[in-house]
Design a protein around this motif. Structure first.
Motif, short mmCIF file in Angstrom:
data_model
loop_
_atom_site.label_atom_id
_atom_site.label_comp_id
_atom_site.label_asym_id
_atom_site.label_seq_id
_atom_site.Cartn_x
_atom_site.Cartn_y
_atom_site.Cartn_z
N ILE A 29 0.84 -1.20 0.00
CA ILE A 29 0.00 0.00 0.00
C ILE A 29 0.87 1.24 0.00
O ILE A 29 1.91 1.29 0.67
N ALA A 30 0.43 2.25 -0.75
CA ALA A 30 1.05 3.58 -0.68
C ALA A 30 0.20 4.42 0.27
O ALA A 30 -0.91 4.82 -0.09
N PRO A 31 0.65 4.67 1.51
CA PRO A 31 -0.15 5.48 2.42
C PRO A 31 -0.42 6.87 1.86
O PRO A 31 0.43 7.47 1.19
N ALA A 32 -1.63 7.37 2.12
CA ALA A 32 -2.03 8.69 1.64
C ALA A 32 -2.07 9.70 2.78
O ALA A 32 -1.52 10.79 2.68
N VAL A 78 -3.81 0.66 -2.88
CA VAL A 78 -3.14 -0.62 -3.13
C VAL A 78 -2.20 -0.48 -4.33
O VAL A 78 -2.59 -0.04 -5.41
N GLU A 79 -0.93 -0.88 -4.12
CA GLU A 79 0.08 -0.81 -5.17
C GLU A 79 0.36 -2.17 -5.80
O GLU A 79 0.67 -2.27 -6.99
N GLU A 80 0.31 -3.22 -4.97
CA GLU A 80 0.69 -4.55 -5.44
C GLU A 80 -0.02 -5.60 -4.59
O GLU A 80 -0.22 -5.40 -3.39
N ILE A 81 -0.40 -6.68 -5.24
CA ILE A 81 -1.12 -7.77 -4.57
C ILE A 81 -0.22 -8.99 -4.48
O ILE A 81 0.36 -9.43 -5.47
N GLY A 82 -0.11 -9.55 -3.28
CA GLY A 82 0.70 -10.74 -3.09
C GLY A 82 -0.02 -12.00 -3.54
O GLY A 82 -1.25 -12.02 -3.71
N ILE A 135 4.04 0.45 2.54
CA ILE A 135 3.93 -0.50 3.63
C ILE A 135 3.33 -1.79 3.09
O ILE A 135 2.51 -1.77 2.16
N VAL A 136 3.75 -2.90 3.64
CA VAL A 136 3.21 -4.22 3.27
C VAL A 136 2.49 -4.78 4.49
O VAL A 136 3.05 -4.85 5.58
N VAL A 137 1.22 -5.17 4.26
CA VAL A 137 0.34 -5.60 5.36
C VAL A 137 -0.35 -6.91 4.99
O VAL A 137 -0.68 -7.13 3.82
N GLU A 138 -0.59 -7.76 5.99
CA GLU A 138 -1.37 -8.97 5.75
C GLU A 138 -2.76 -8.59 5.26
O GLU A 138 -3.37 -7.64 5.75
#
Length: 357
Positions: A29-32, A78-82, A135-138
């Motif tokens: 995620i790119a925090p805003a 959201v920037e990228e999905i795992g 940031i990367v979050v579950e």
């Protein structure tokens, strides 16, 4: 990437740190926007305290010691999905439920994960934070907010605290509620009460905060308890019956006794504020002989979706509570120092990240 790092008491630094990488089951995620919280203020003013780690002692879940990235009230994109993540897409606007829990303790096993024995917070205990570029979050902690403005979305976390308290108190539409303390949580508690059909009386000594309670529409009546008799006002507003429920969002011992006294027979007091010293109570006179109840609540567990719906449906408007927006490099002077020195003139200060900053 740049991030606001918490090193300890009165020590925040904007630094370049390594950018986190997405993993299976996670979302990048790119925090805003990130709100400055009362917990952040305590950490800045008083130094590290649980659930924050120290320089020597790591948090049991994150495994991190100080410094850590700061910020747990945040929204982003959201920037990228795992691998293995479903239900989210790149570009989605989201908020993060910023918890870290072990999932195995008795509280977690019954769904009360806000009471986890090893409780930690993203942005306080490690695992990144909202005052950063990425940031990367579950996935389990990521909640889509649709078209909600991202500045307002950054307030979903404290709104969830307020919602959890209101639900814990067991309120009913048509009741009269008294809220003592018109800081961020007190105002949001009043907003949720109004959304659920209650009449609200807000007690607050600050003129600015009383005005905010009225102008935002979350209070039907405001009271200055230093100049007015709260008991008399509540009695007049309820035709002598007293309030059905009261909320302590002030954290002052005398307020607990005051709020119990304005309750009607069988009324309930919910403590939302954190008290830093013991409170003496006349249990027999204020509780037992009036068949009243008293409870307290902390954080949230499964409340974010409903909090988001309250905003999306128009039942709660968060925009009046955003009083300042600053950049990361202004976080000390225009953020923490302003909240400490001029707290009555601010409700929620947001730090704008990325393009917003």
């Amino acid at each position: 990437m740049k991030a606001v790092m918490y090193y300890g008491k009165e020590d925040l630094r904007v630094e370049e740190i390594e950018e986190p990488q997405v993993r299976p089951g996670t979302v990048k995620i790119a925090p805003a926007y990130n709100g400055i919280c009362g917990s952040d203020l305590h950490l800045y003013h008083d130094g590290p305290m649980p659930p924050a780690p120290t320089e020597e002692t790591a948090h049991p879940i994150s495994g991190e010691t100080l410094p850590v990235v700061l910020g747990h009230e945040f929204s982003g994109v959201v920037e990228e999905i795992g691998e293995g993540v479903e239900g989210l897409s790149v570009g989605d606007r989201v908020v993060v439920e910023p918890l870290m829990v072990d999932g195995t303790c008795p509280a977690c096993q019954i769904g009360k994960y806000n009471l986890c024995e090893k409780m930690g917070f993203i942005g306080i205990s490690g695992l990144g934070g909202g005052m950063s570029e990425h940031i990367v979050v579950e996935k389990r902690w990521v909640h889509p907010v649709g078209g909600m403005p991202l500045d307002q979305a950054a307030m979903i976390e404290p709104l969830s605290v307020a919602l959890h308290a209101v639900k814990h108190a067991g309120v009913e539409a048509g009741q009269t509620a008294v809220v003592s303390g018109a800081g961020p949580i007190g105002l949001l508690v009043a907003a949720v009460l109004r959304a659920k059909g209650l009449r609200t009386i807000v007690s607050e000594v600050s003129t600015t905060r009383r005005e905010k309670a009225l102008s935002s529409g979350v209070a039907d009546v405001v009271v200055d308890p230093s100049r007015e008799d709260l008991n008399e006002v509540v009695s007049a507003q309820t035709e002598g019956a007293g309030a059905a429920v009261a909320f302590d969002a002030a954290g002052i011992p005398a307020v607990v006794t005051q709020l119990l006294s304005v309750l009607g027979a069988g009324g309930h007091l919910e403590v939302v504020a954190i008290h830093t010293r013991p409170v003496e109570l006349d249990v027999t006179g204020l509780l037992t002989m009036q068949d009243r109840s008293m409870g307290s609540s902390v954080g949230y567990a499964g409340d974010h979706a409903e909090a988001i719906e309250l905003v999306q449906s128009g039942k709660v408007d968060l925009s009046p509570f955003i009083t300042s927006v600053i950049r990361p490099d202004e976080v000390v002077e225009k953020g923490f120092q302003r909240l400490i020195e001029n707290k009555d003139s601010e409700v929620k200060i947001l730090v704008a990240l990325g393009e917003q900053g």
